[in-house]
Design an enzyme around this catalytic site. Structure first.
Site, PDB file in Angstrom:
ATOM      1  N   ARG A 331       0.707  -1.206   0.008  1.00 17.84           N
ATOM      2  CA  ARG A 331       0.043   0.178   0.071  1.00 17.84           C
ATOM      3  C   ARG A 331       0.743   1.246  -0.010  1.00 17.84           C
ATOM      4  NH1 ARG A 331      -3.457   1.261   2.950  1.00 17.84           N
ATOM      5  NH2 ARG A 331      -4.829   2.094   1.395  1.00 17.84           N
ATOM      6  N   TYR A 335      -0.096   3.243  -3.253  1.00 17.09           N
ATOM      7  CA  TYR A 335      -0.945   4.396  -3.113  1.00 17.09           C
ATOM      8  C   TYR A 335      -0.383   5.509  -2.334  1.00 17.09           C
ATOM      9  CZ  TYR A 335      -4.178   0.402  -3.477  1.00 17.09           C
ATOM     10  OH  TYR A 335      -4.771  -0.566  -3.944  1.00 17.09           O
ATOM     11  N   CYS A 363      14.215  -5.234  -3.878  1.00 15.54           N
ATOM     12  CA  CYS A 363      14.839  -4.405  -4.606  1.00 15.54           C
ATOM     13  C   CYS A 363      14.238  -3.695  -5.467  1.00 15.54           C
ATOM     14  CB  CYS A 363      15.735  -5.806  -5.573  1.00 15.54           C
ATOM     15  SG  CYS A 363      16.389  -6.912  -4.992  1.00 15.54           S
ATOM     16  N   TYR A 392      -5.940  -5.117   3.118  1.00 13.14           N
ATOM     17  CA  TYR A 392      -5.332  -5.132   1.817  1.00 13.14           C
ATOM     18  C   TYR A 392      -3.783  -5.268   2.005  1.00 13.14           C
ATOM     19  CZ  TYR A 392      -9.939  -3.731   0.449  1.00 13.14           C
ATOM     20  OH  TYR A 392     -11.130  -3.577   0.025  1.00 13.14           O
TER      21      TYR A 392
END
Ligand SMILES: Cc1ncc(COP(=O)(O)O)c(C=O)c1O
Ligand SMILES: N[C@@H](CCCC[NH3+])C(=O)O
Length: 442
Positions: A331, A335, A363, A392
């Site tokens: 996340r 986002y 990486c 999530y």
């Protein structure tokens, strides 16, 4: 991070160790290793009950709560959701399979998704899943055909595009006019006409999901107005009355103390009132209100524990590198989501704080879990806890870089149990086929 911001389900023991629902993070890390997703059962149940109570208090006579399983799903969670007597929303054969295998009551399963395969629809219809939410015209044909083959009539809702843009990240905005999800309004009348001639389908209502991390109740209030415009228009043009509106999920949650979660009592109250008022205004029978909350049920129940494995300084930054990152929580990279953290073994530290960036070990330069946070000075081996990571994270996790998905442990008032084991290196190989001959298609 200020200790007064400590979530209600957390406490600190005499040694300055963080506890989640009475279970020491140090013990959890020692017994199960890190990264570790810790889920608090009481918190999950409290979050569900907030929704139920909000509907009752608002005087709603007919409502349905379907937990959006995409936010997190495993076998134990199916059990918890079922114990709390709410439903579940699935968006794929995979999620449906998990629910079915765990004997989740089929009459409380809603099936969403914007390109359902024939096999997925078959699985749903064969198993008498309560409701399929139709995303597009093609699905109507598929569902009708398969229903007839099984000699059944399938209960459907039509997912429409309400044309509402709810001021959230564009990746998680789903109800705007050009959305890839749902039936665009200009096609609705012709679709409804078709349904009337399909005897494998029973049209029961309309559905819309405007997006995720919605922060203002007003967007749901506006959505209800839009849905009623459609209901009233369908009554006039097609002479049908629909008994259900499903307004999706998306109720915003805070992942750090700078953000604010939506007040569930307030938003549900506004939703129920709006339905009441508009039904009266249009003299329309009050429909059942369905919702599909995901993150608002699971987010605050999850805390991820990491161990600091390396510390380094650049000219302008200090990095603490943990044993997880974007593979277990995409996340922040996807986002730009903001999280907060605690040093779970230094909760009594009050003086020696410094600014540090929490980096993951993938990486990828973008694998930064938290960009610059003030924490007690970190040392190698320190235990970092990132709260509000139930939603999530695991459900979007990957094996990128050959990393193993973390274990998941459930805690409840001093007790703990492992509910998903950590992946092993052999899991990484489990789908590979090494002894196979070449084939040539005829
Ligand atoms: C159709 C539908 N319902 C429910 C949800 C759940 O959203 P959230 O987890 O934000 O409540 C989603 C995801 O955004 C969705 O696409
Ligand atoms: N995965 C997203 C939400 C998408 C919801 C599904 N429509 C998130 O982490 O916020």
């Amino acid at each position: 991070m200020h200790l007064q911001d400590l979530p209600e389900n957390m406490s600190i023991d005499e040694q300055g160790i963080l506890k989640i629902s009475g279970v020491s993070c140090f013990d959890l890390a020692k017994n199960y290793g890190t990264p570790l997703l810790v889920l608090d059962e009481i918190e999950i149940k409290n979050n569900i009950n907030k929704f139920k109570e909000a509907f009752f208090k608002s005087g709603s006579e007919s409502f349905f709560i379907a937990y959006a399983s995409k936010s997190f799903l495993n076998s134990e969670l199916c059990k918890i959701i079922n114990e709390e007597k709410i439903g579940i929303e699935v968006v794929s054969g995979g999620e449906l399979y998990i629910a079915l295998k765990n004997n989740f009551p089929v009459e409380k399963i809603y099936f969403n998704g914007n390109n359902k395969f024939n096999e997925e629809i078959e699985m749903a219809i064969k198993n008498d899943v309560s409701t399929i939410i139709v995303d597009n015209e093609e699905e109507l044909y598929k569902i009708n055909r398969i229903s007839k083959r099984f000699g059944k009539k399938t209960r459907i809702l039509l997912r429409i595009v309400p044309g509402i843009n709810p001021n959230t990240h564009k990746y998680i905005s789903t109800g705007q006019v050009d959305s890839k999800f749902g039936i665009h309004l200009e096609n609705l009348d012709s679709i409804v006409k078709k349904i009337k001639s399909f005897n494998g389908l029973e049209l029961c209502g309309i559905h819309a999901h405007i997006g995720s991390q919605i922060s203002e109740p007003m967007y749901y209030v506006n959505l209800i107005e839009t849905l009623f415009e459609l209901l009233v228009s369908l009554r006039k043009k097609e002479n049908i009355i629909l008994g259900e509106i499903d307004i999706g999920g998306g109720f915003g949650v805070a992942h750090s103390s700078n953000e604010q979660s939506m007040d569930i009592f307030d938003v549900i109250n506004k939703i129920v009132n709006q339905v009441e008022v508009i039904s009266k205004k249009h003299n329309y029978p009050k429909p059942k209100i369905s919702i599909e909350p995901g993150r608002s049920i699971i987010s605050t129940a999850g805390t991820t524990l990491y161990t600091v494995g390396a510390i380094k300084k650049s000219a302008s930054k200090k990095y603490a590198i943990v044993d997880g990152g974007m593979a277990d929580n995409i996340r922040p990279s996807l986002y730009n989501a903001k999280y907060q953290a605690y040093v779970a073994n230094k909760m009594k530290e009050t003086e020696d704080f410094e600014k540090v960036t929490i980096a993951g070990r993938a990486c990828e330069s973008g694998d930064i879990l938290i960009d610059e946070i003030f924490l007690p000075r970190l040392s190698i081996g320190d235990l970092l806890a990132i709260p509000f990571t139930g939603d999530y994270t695991y459900s979007m996790s990957s094996n990128y870089n050959g990393f193993l998905r973390p274990a998941i442990v459930l805690v409840n008032n001093g007790k703990n149990k492992l509910i998903t084991r950590r992946e092993t290196y052999d899991d990484l190989l489990s789908r590979d086929i090494t002894k196979n001959d070449w084939h040539i298609f005829d």
